[in-house]
Design an enzyme around this catalytic site. Structure first.
Site, short mmCIF file in Angstrom:
data_model
loop_
_atom_site.label_atom_id
_atom_site.label_comp_id
_atom_site.label_asym_id
_atom_site.label_seq_id
_atom_site.Cartn_x
_atom_site.Cartn_y
_atom_site.Cartn_z
CG ASP A 48 -23.67 12.11 -21.90
OD1 ASP A 48 -23.61 11.19 -21.06
OD2 ASP A 48 -23.19 13.25 -21.70
CB SER A 49 -22.91 6.42 -21.32
OG SER A 49 -23.90 5.51 -21.76
CG MET A 50 -23.72 3.74 -25.50
SD MET A 50 -22.18 2.80 -25.71
CE MET A 50 -22.27 2.38 -27.44
CE LYS A 90 -23.38 1.98 -19.85
NZ LYS A 90 -23.08 3.44 -19.83
NE ARG A 148 -19.16 12.85 -23.57
CZ ARG A 148 -19.92 13.92 -23.32
NH1 ARG A 148 -21.23 13.78 -23.16
NH2 ARG A 148 -19.38 15.12 -23.24
#
Length: 254
Positions: A48-50, A90, A148
């Site tokens: 969920d980092s993006m 990323k 995020r």
């Protein structure tokens, strides 16, 4: 006889045109798929980092590119052994020669002293990063962050390593252009980076590729449907002709 000849002529022309439409449609449809397969690689986003740009489980279309084509703002797929043995996704916020800093006025990211508006961010307090940093990006390197920022393990997690968390351009294999599933959408290039030297990347060819596939499918379906529709129309015409002749015969008997 003349009417029959004209109908036969129109029928032959219609069959020829429908066959041509099917042939052209197949070329566009299959050509679009081949074109897309050559230019794009599918990728499933693992974390969920993006978010909110892309979510876990999203299937994205990533254009195969060379690292030299990368611009600020691009969402890229790369593999770097210092980060992970698996491909990661990323956003590029700095390229070789840039000084990337956080945070400036209002908690915003600055690149070469220019404050960058990042409307794509998912942050708890509206800050570009809760971890302060200032990095001079070496030539041939990239500085990458997740959208995020509060949950992304990105260049900030490697600031103490050689290169201060930067990644070689050669590590990049593709640039994400669109989400294909489950919620299809195009990824827009962030205009805020456009004012910096080098600008932003041009839109990828995903729209022409999809356009060729859709146009081909419509031509194939339209051409294939001509024959049954023409036969049905001819059958109705013949039935009306027969009914008219019957009425004329009955009128003559009376």
């Amino acid at each position: 006889m003349g009417g029959t000849a004209r109908k036969d002529g129109r029928g032959r022309l219609g069959n020829t045109l429908s066959g041509l439409a099917v042939a052209v449609g197949f070329v566009l449809f299959l050509g679009g798929f081949v074109w897309g397969a050559m230019l794009y690689q599918p990728y499933t986003v693992p974390t969920d980092s993006m978010m909110p740009t892309v979510k876990p489980g999203d299937r994205v279309l990533a254009e195969r590119i060379d690292g030299d084509e990368v611009r600020r703002g691009d969402v890229v797929i790369f593999t770097d052994a210092m980060w992970s043995n698996a491909p990661m996704v990323k956003r590029v916020v700095g390229v070789g020669g840039d000084t990337v800093k956080c945070c400036g006025q209002g908690g915003r990211l600055t690149v070469n002293g220019v404050q960058v508006d990042e409307p794509y961010l998912d942050t708890a307090r509206g800050m570009a990063s809760e971890i302060p940093f200032e990095v001079k990006v070496p030539e041939g390197k990239l500085f990458l962050l997740g959208d995020r920022r509060g949950a992304s393990v990105d260049s900030r997690a490697h600031l103490q390593e050689a290169g201060q968390g930067t990644v070689s351009r050669s590590a990049v294999t593709a640039r994400v252009d669109a989400v294909a599933w489950p919620s299809p959408q195009m990824l827009e290039r962030p205009g805020a980076f456009g004012a910096l030297p080098g600008g932003i990347s041009a839109a990828g060819p995903v729209k022409p590729v999809l356009g060729a596939i859709v146009a081909g499918a419509l031509l194939v379906l339209g051409g294939a449907a001509y024959g049954p529709l023409a036969k049905r129309s001819a059958g109705r015409g013949g039935s009306r002709t027969g009914q008219g002749a019957g009425r004329r015969e009955r009128a003559g008997v009376r």
